[in-house]
Design an enzyme around this catalytic site. Structure first.
Site, short mmCIF file in Angstrom:
data_model
loop_
_atom_site.label_atom_id
_atom_site.label_comp_id
_atom_site.label_asym_id
_atom_site.label_seq_id
_atom_site.Cartn_x
_atom_site.Cartn_y
_atom_site.Cartn_z
N ALA A 1 35.18 43.85 46.39
CA ALA A 1 33.72 43.69 46.46
C ALA A 1 33.37 42.48 47.30
CB ALA A 1 33.15 43.53 45.06
N GLY B 1 27.03 37.66 48.15
CA GLY B 1 26.46 36.57 48.94
C GLY B 1 27.23 35.28 48.82
N THR C 1 33.91 36.86 48.07
CA THR C 1 34.57 38.15 48.23
C THR C 1 35.63 38.25 47.15
OG1 THR C 1 34.21 38.10 50.62
CG2 THR C 1 35.90 39.60 49.82
N ASP D 1 23.07 35.52 36.63
CA ASP D 1 23.08 36.62 37.59
C ASP D 1 23.52 37.92 36.91
OD1 ASP D 1 22.58 37.75 40.08
OD2 ASP D 1 24.61 37.37 40.82
#
Length: 197
Positions: free
Chosen positions: A28, A31, A34, A146
Site C-alpha cells: 500500500a 501520503g 509506503t 486517522d
C-alpha cells in the site's frame, strides 16, 4: 542479489534494512508512507514494513516523536491492534521505518468495494472490534487520528485489526509539515479542517 542501499528510483524492493528486514513488494501507498511485504531474515517470519516518506525522515523532531510513538504502539497489546515489532532508521537516516505484524487479507475498504454495504451483524462485529482497539489505545494515551476503512484490516477467519496507531500524531508534531493538515480529508473532524486542532 540483495541491494544493501536504497535503489536509485526510490523503490526499496529487494533492499535489506539494517541487515535484517528484506523488503518485498509494495502492499500500500499513502501520503506519509509506503507499506511493503517483507521478511525478518533473523527470525524467518513474514512482516509488514512501513517506510516513512523521506520528508519526514529528514526532520529530527519527527524522528524523535516517531521513536516515542513506535515504542508506545509496541507496548499496546490488544487482539484488535496490528502489533509493532521494531522501528529504526536506515541508510544514513534516509529511511525511517516500522516493522509490524503482517495481516494477510484485505482492508475494510476492499471488503466494502467487493461486497457493497455490510450486513448489519457484520458491521456491528467490525465496529465492536475497532472500538475495543481504540479504547485500549486511549487507556495507553495513544490517539489514532486517522481512523478510516483503509486502516482496518480483515485477516483470515474474520480477524479485525486496526493499523497505524500514533503515526499521524508523530507527523503532526514534525517541524517541516507547516500548515498541512494530516490525516485523510474525508475522515477529518470539522475542527481539524477549520482550525487545524
Amino acid at each position: 542479489m540483495e541491494r544493501q542501499g536504497p535503489a536509485h528510483d526510490g523503490n526499496l524492493v529487494g533492499t535489506l534494512l539494517d541487515g535484517r528486514y528484506r523488503v518485498g513488494p509494495v502492499l500500500a501507498r499513502g501520503g506519509m508512507s509506503t507499506v511493503y511485504r517483507g521478511t525478518d531474515v533473523r527470525l524467518e517470519r513474514p512482516v509488514a514494513i512501513k517506510v516513512m516518506d523521506p520528508r519526514f525522515a529528514a526532520d529530527p523532531t519527527f524522528l524523535q516523536r516517531f521513536e516515542r510513538e513506535a515504542r508506545a504502539a509496541a507496548r499496546l497489546h490488544h487482539p484488535g491492534v496490528v502489533a509493532v515489532h521494531d522501528q529504526g532508521v536506515d541508510f544514513a537516516g534516509d529511511h525511517a521505518y516500522l516493522v509490524m505484524e503482517l495481516v494477510d487479507g484485505a482492508t475494510l475498504r476492499d471488503l466494502m468495494r467487493q461486497h457493497g454495504r455490510l450486513p448489519v451483524p457484520l458491521a456491528i462485529a467490525v465496529a465492536e472490534m475497532v472500538l475495543s482497539a481504540l479504547a485500549a489505545a486511549h487507556r495507553e494515551g495513544l490517539v489514532h487520528r486517522d481512523i478510516k476503512p483503509e486502516n482496518v484490516l480483515i485477516g483470515p477467519g474474520g480477524v479485525v485489526k486496526v493499523a497505524d496507531f500514533g503515526l499521524v500524531r508523530a507527523a503532526a508534531e514534525a517541524s517541516n509539515t507547516g500548515d498541512v493538515i494530516l490525516g485523510t480529508v474525508a475522515y477529518l473532524s470539522p475542527e481539524q479542517v477549520a482550525t487545524g486542532t
